[in-house]
Design a protein around this motif. Structure first.
Motif, PDB file in Angstrom:
ATOM      1  N   ARG A  14       7.485 -23.439  96.240  1.00  0.00           N
ATOM      2  CA  ARG A  14       6.479 -22.760  95.432  1.00  0.00           C
ATOM      3  C   ARG A  14       5.537 -22.015  96.371  1.00  0.00           C
ATOM      4  NH1 ARG A  14       3.568 -26.886  91.885  1.00  0.00           N
ATOM      5  NH2 ARG A  14       2.752 -27.535  93.907  1.00  0.00           N
ATOM      6  N   MET A  16       1.850 -19.624  96.441  1.00  0.00           N
ATOM      7  CA  MET A  16       0.640 -19.201  95.729  1.00  0.00           C
ATOM      8  C   MET A  16      -0.083 -18.179  96.586  1.00  0.00           C
ATOM      9  SD  MET A  16       0.483 -21.236  92.956  1.00  0.00           S
ATOM     10  CE  MET A  16      -1.246 -21.169  92.470  1.00  0.00           C
ATOM     11  N   ARG A  74       0.202 -17.715  91.175  1.00  0.00           N
ATOM     12  CA  ARG A  74       1.515 -18.231  91.553  1.00  0.00           C
ATOM     13  C   ARG A  74       2.515 -17.081  91.632  1.00  0.00           C
ATOM     14  NH1 ARG A  74       4.632 -23.606  89.397  1.00  0.00           N
ATOM     15  NH2 ARG A  74       6.612 -23.247  90.437  1.00  0.00           N
ATOM     16  N   ASP A 134       6.035 -15.520  91.326  1.00  0.00           N
ATOM     17  CA  ASP A 134       7.281 -15.759  90.593  1.00  0.00           C
ATOM     18  C   ASP A 134       8.434 -15.184  91.401  1.00  0.00           C
ATOM     19  OD1 ASP A 134       9.169 -16.329  88.695  1.00  0.00           O
ATOM     20  OD2 ASP A 134       8.677 -14.602  87.422  1.00  0.00           O
TER      21      ASP A 134
END
Length: 227
Positions: free
Chosen positions: A139, A141, A146, A148
């Motif tokens: 993930r 950020m 966030r 994608d």
């Protein structure tokens, strides 16, 4: 991670190759022990998933040949789950042992653990300015936003972040994110960089992904004097 999968069951190969690729891994496949041993000895892999029952040369023979030359982490796959079988595999040099049928999530977690063992100094989190990358959760950020990202976009971002401040050429990026044997006449790197830049930088005032004309790309925070 770059994984070598030595397995002769077609359905198992397709299942694992798809799952690992979706997780951003580069996966080479050998369908017999002879080809698997050759790739294991000549290639540079983060981990090897090795079936025991193989045509040509069984997994134990492949593992014994590998251990005479290399310490690449190995997870053995087998339908034989007896204690003696597991002990024999581990004593031969396997790092882990998984009995069929198994959970893909469990295999993935064990591969990630072996990968961390091979790179003990590497953090699982990377921070560059307001960019935060969690390599385990996969993930990223940018501040509170966030990103994608597709699997390849995340792999590209992680590769650049692991070498922050270093210019990576297109050839190096292809090898790190796709495969050393990836052949393409397309501008796959340029397209991937463009898409990543749009998601990473375009909404932000501070740009982190930079193109170095004639050399490649790098990820870094620059001061106003550098910009």
């Amino acid at each position: 991670m770059k994984i070598l999968l030595i397995e002769d069951e077609v359905k198992t190969v397709a299942y694992l190759q798809r799952g690992l690729t979706e997780q951003g891994c580069i996966v080479d496949v050998a369908n017999n022990g002879i080809d698997g041993q050759h790739l294991a000895l000549t290639g540079d892999y983060d981990a090897i998933v090795l079936d025991i029952m193989l045509p040509g040369r069984d997994g134990i023979e492949v593992l014994q040949a590998l251990r005479r030359q290399k310490s690449t982490p190995v997870i053995m796959l087998t339908a034989r789950g007896e204690v003696d079988d597991r002990i024999h595999g581990l004593q031969t040099g396997a790092d882990d042992y998984l009995v069929k049928p198994f959970s893909f999530l469990e295999l993935l977690a064990r591969l990630q653990a072996l990968g961390r063992r091979g790179r003990p100094q590497e953090s699982t989190h990377i921070r560059i300015a307001d960019l935060h990358i969690d390599l385990i959760a996969r993930r990223a950020m940018r501040g509170v936003r966030r990103l994608d990202l597709t699997a390849k976009e995340f792999a590209l971002l992680a590769a650049l972040a692991r070498h922050r401040g270093q210019v990576l050429s297109k050839t190096v990026i292809v090898e790190m994110v796709w495969d050393v044997n990836f052949e393409s006449n397309t501008n796959v790197v340029e397209v991937a960089i463009k898409r990543l830049r749009a998601k990473l930088d375009e909404p932000s005032e501070v740009k982190l992904l930079h193109t170095i004309r004639g050399m490649g790309y790098l990820l870094e925070e620059r001061s106003e004097a550098d910009a």
